[in-house]
Design an enzyme around this catalytic site. Structure first.
Site, mmCIF file in Angstrom:
data_model
loop_
_atom_site.group_PDB
_atom_site.id
_atom_site.type_symbol
_atom_site.label_atom_id
_atom_site.label_comp_id
_atom_site.label_asym_id
_atom_site.label_seq_id
_atom_site.Cartn_x
_atom_site.Cartn_y
_atom_site.Cartn_z
ATOM 1 N N LYS A 103 22.906 46.419 39.519
ATOM 2 C CA LYS A 103 23.131 45.035 39.968
ATOM 3 C C LYS A 103 22.360 44.639 41.229
ATOM 4 O O LYS A 103 21.930 43.503 41.360
ATOM 5 C CB LYS A 103 24.620 44.829 40.262
ATOM 6 C CG LYS A 103 25.509 44.664 39.067
ATOM 7 C CD LYS A 103 26.907 44.370 39.592
ATOM 8 C CE LYS A 103 27.932 44.226 38.533
ATOM 9 N NZ LYS A 103 29.204 43.720 39.041
ATOM 10 N N ASN A 110 24.442 39.907 38.309
ATOM 11 C CA ASN A 110 24.952 40.482 37.052
ATOM 12 C C ASN A 110 24.626 39.593 35.863
ATOM 13 O O ASN A 110 25.131 39.821 34.764
ATOM 14 C CB ASN A 110 26.460 40.746 37.132
ATOM 15 C CG ASN A 110 27.251 39.462 37.245
ATOM 16 O OD1 ASN A 110 26.690 38.389 37.454
ATOM 17 N ND2 ASN A 110 28.553 39.559 37.110
ATOM 18 N N ASP A 134 30.468 37.118 38.838
ATOM 19 C CA ASP A 134 31.748 37.610 39.383
ATOM 20 C C ASP A 134 32.371 36.493 40.221
ATOM 21 O O ASP A 134 33.535 36.137 40.046
ATOM 22 C CB ASP A 134 31.548 38.831 40.292
ATOM 23 C CG ASP A 134 31.399 40.125 39.514
ATOM 24 O OD1 ASP A 134 31.966 40.232 38.417
ATOM 25 O OD2 ASP A 134 30.717 41.041 40.012
ATOM 26 N N GLY A 139 34.203 45.108 48.615
ATOM 27 C CA GLY A 139 33.299 45.824 47.714
ATOM 28 C C GLY A 139 32.552 44.800 46.864
ATOM 29 O O GLY A 139 32.366 43.649 47.289
ATOM 30 N N GLY A 140 32.147 45.196 45.667
ATOM 31 C CA GLY A 140 31.384 44.298 44.803
ATOM 32 C C GLY A 140 32.124 43.006 44.500
ATOM 33 O O GLY A 140 31.594 41.901 44.715
ATOM 34 N N TYR A 156 42.460 43.244 36.626
ATOM 35 C CA TYR A 156 42.882 42.692 35.324
ATOM 36 C C TYR A 156 43.567 43.722 34.440
ATOM 37 O O TYR A 156 44.008 43.408 33.333
ATOM 38 C CB TYR A 156 41.688 42.070 34.589
ATOM 39 C CG TYR A 156 40.529 43.012 34.375
ATOM 40 C CD1 TYR A 156 40.492 43.881 33.300
ATOM 41 C CD2 TYR A 156 39.470 43.028 35.275
ATOM 42 C CE1 TYR A 156 39.431 44.746 33.122
ATOM 43 C CE2 TYR A 156 38.407 43.883 35.105
ATOM 44 C CZ TYR A 156 38.393 44.744 34.026
ATOM 45 O OH TYR A 156 37.346 45.617 33.867
ATOM 46 N N GLY A 188 43.716 38.726 37.200
ATOM 47 C CA GLY A 188 42.255 38.862 37.116
ATOM 48 C C GLY A 188 41.656 38.720 35.723
ATOM 49 O O GLY A 188 40.439 38.603 35.587
HETATM 50 P P1 NAD Z 1 34.323 48.442 44.751
HETATM 51 O O1 NAD Z 1 34.390 49.911 44.581
HETATM 52 O O2 NAD Z 1 32.995 47.797 44.936
HETATM 53 O O3 NAD Z 1 35.265 47.998 45.983
HETATM 54 C C1 NAD Z 1 36.559 48.509 46.104
HETATM 55 C C2 NAD Z 1 37.328 47.776 47.206
HETATM 56 O O4 NAD Z 1 38.692 48.236 47.177
HETATM 57 C C3 NAD Z 1 36.800 48.050 48.616
HETATM 58 O O5 NAD Z 1 36.988 46.917 49.412
HETATM 59 C C4 NAD Z 1 37.711 49.186 49.084
HETATM 60 O O6 NAD Z 1 37.798 49.266 50.494
HETATM 61 C C5 NAD Z 1 39.043 48.755 48.477
HETATM 62 N N1 NAD Z 1 40.001 49.839 48.266
HETATM 63 C C6 NAD Z 1 39.891 50.881 47.404
HETATM 64 N N2 NAD Z 1 41.005 51.661 47.472
HETATM 65 C C7 NAD Z 1 41.814 51.083 48.394
HETATM 66 C C8 NAD Z 1 43.103 51.404 48.921
HETATM 67 N N3 NAD Z 1 43.777 52.480 48.500
HETATM 68 N N4 NAD Z 1 43.643 50.601 49.855
HETATM 69 C C9 NAD Z 1 42.975 49.499 50.281
HETATM 70 N N5 NAD Z 1 41.766 49.141 49.831
HETATM 71 C C10 NAD Z 1 41.186 49.922 48.905
HETATM 72 O O7 NAD Z 1 35.061 47.842 43.474
HETATM 73 P P2 NAD Z 1 34.932 46.368 42.898
HETATM 74 O O8 NAD Z 1 33.898 46.345 41.840
HETATM 75 O O9 NAD Z 1 34.826 45.419 44.037
HETATM 76 O O10 NAD Z 1 36.346 46.219 42.166
HETATM 77 C C11 NAD Z 1 37.538 45.926 42.892
HETATM 78 C C12 NAD Z 1 38.602 45.487 41.904
HETATM 79 O O11 NAD Z 1 38.204 44.253 41.302
HETATM 80 C C13 NAD Z 1 38.790 46.484 40.747
HETATM 81 O O12 NAD Z 1 40.150 46.585 40.453
HETATM 82 C C14 NAD Z 1 38.049 45.827 39.592
HETATM 83 O O13 NAD Z 1 38.620 46.160 38.337
HETATM 84 C C15 NAD Z 1 38.251 44.358 39.890
HETATM 85 N N6 NAD Z 1 37.197 43.515 39.315
HETATM 86 C C16 NAD Z 1 37.601 42.532 38.474
HETATM 87 C C17 NAD Z 1 36.675 41.688 37.908
HETATM 88 C C18 NAD Z 1 37.149 40.602 36.978
HETATM 89 O O14 NAD Z 1 36.331 39.997 36.290
HETATM 90 N N7 NAD Z 1 38.430 40.296 36.951
HETATM 91 C C19 NAD Z 1 35.302 41.831 38.205
HETATM 92 C C20 NAD Z 1 34.921 42.850 39.089
HETATM 93 C C21 NAD Z 1 35.884 43.701 39.627
#
Ligand code: NAD
Length: 297
Positions: free
Chosen positions: A79, A100, A116, A142-143, A244, A266
């Site tokens: 990405k 993406n 996103d 994060g992402g 989600y 989500g």
């Molecule tokens: P990532 O790995 O890029 O980021 C993870 C984030 O979660 C970071 O900010 C990290 O500090 C935090 N984190 C992780 N464990 C933690 C904990 N125990 N306590 C506090 N903070 C914590 O992941 P991402 O891609 O940003 O995904 C994050 C969430 O969003 C996931 O659950 C993913 O499934 C969801 N997501 C949903 C969609 C959608 O379309 N609904 C799209 C992308 C991601």
């Protein structure tokens, strides 16, 4: 010889190809969702998934250009890397630094988008919530957190307070996000605080209109956890999750039980990302309700 009678797709010499690149891609729901929609709308296109490792991102983009691909989605780990090979980026995509969804324009040039963030704000809109002029608290950088934050800033949120665990990988991301918003979108007041500061978090939630969880808390194996004390929920607060799976996290269930203005899971963000991408690629509306029932129920 009897030819297989069921037809799921008409592929001919004019069929336009769309695809997903990244690794792994085998689990993705995008091919099913897009091919169903092409079929339903009578669009002569097909969507495939190609496993592309990070170091082959540039070659894959060159190949898709050569083959006249109609557009392509990009998943991890490509990405961020893919943005180097595109001709232009949407404003939010440029701020996020990751794409993406790449649209092949009529002149063959490639524009990077980030669905996103687009999917998140579109899903709020479906629930009657607009981020414009709103004060937001966003947990996670994060992402997903970065995309949601940048798109909300671009779409006119007045204030965004990010909380992330300090000392972990993603905290510097949040600092960079705050710096970019402050420089580029000064109308949006951005800040970041350590998630461990529970008092600051409670105060920020009390003073915001929209609370978003964009961390992995709520998703298995953290599915029985929440970052928010339910006593902070109130009738004029909107609560949204990016997680989600499960469709309703503990935070969303507790927010609903407390009678918040809207508690938005989500899954709609996931669907709306597809809807936004489909519109960018084809200019048409994906049959969103059908896709939701068929693929996300
Ligand atoms: P990532 O790995 O890029 O980021 C993870 C984030 O979660 C970071 O900010 C990290 O500090 C935090 N984190 C992780 N464990 C933690 C904990 N125990 N306590 C506090 N903070 C914590 O992941 P991402 O891609 O940003 O995904 C994050 C969430 O969003 C996931 O659950 C993913 O499934 C969801 N997501 C949903 C969609 C959608 O379309 N609904 C799209 C992308 C991601």
């Amino acid at each position: 010889m009897k030819i297989k009678e069921e037809k799921t797709m008409n592929i001919d010499g004019h069929t336009k190809m769309y695809c997903l690149i990244g690794s792994p891609v085998g689990h993705s729901g995008s091919p099913a969702m897009y091919n169903y929609s092409f079929d339903r709308l009578g669009i002569n296109s097909a969507y495939l998934a190609y496993d592309v490792p990070l170091e082959k991102t540039g070659e894959a983009v060159a190949a898709l250009r050569l083959l006249g691909c109609g557009g392509f989605n990009v998943t991890m780990p490509c990405k961020t890397e893919v943005t180097k090979y595109l001709d232009r980026l949407s404003p939010a995509c440029e701020l996020i630094g990751a794409s993406n969804c790449v649209v092949v324009e009529a002149d063959g040039t490639l524009t990077g988008h980030n669905t996103d963030g687009l999917g998140f704000v579109a899903n709020l809109r479906v629930h009657g919530v607009d981020v414009k002029g709103r004060r937001m608290v966003i947990l996670g950088s994060g992402g997903a957190g970065t995309a949601v934050t940048m798109q909300s800033a671009v779409d006119g949120a007045s204030e965004i307070h990010i909380f992330n665990r300090k000392g972990y990988t993603f905290y510097p991301n949040a600092e960079l996000t705050v710096k970019k918003i402050t420089e580029r979108i000064p109308a949006c007041k951005a800040s970041v605080t350590d998630l461990a500061d529970k008092e600051a978090l409670a105060e920020a939630v009390r003073n915001c209109d929209i609370l978003v969880n964009a961390t992995k808390v709520g998703m298995a194996p953290l599915d029985d956890e929440t970052l928010i004390d339910p006593s902070l929920f109130r009738a004029d607060l909107v609560v949204a999750d990016t997680v989600y799976n499960p469709k309703e996290t503990r935070m969303i269930l507790e927010a609903k039980a407390a009678g918040v203005k809207a508690a938005i899971g989500g899954i709609g963000m996931l669907l709306r990302q597809g809807v936004e991408g489909f519109r960018l690629y084809t200019g048409r509306e994906m049959p969103a309700d059908e896709v939701m029932d068929k693929f996300f129920a």
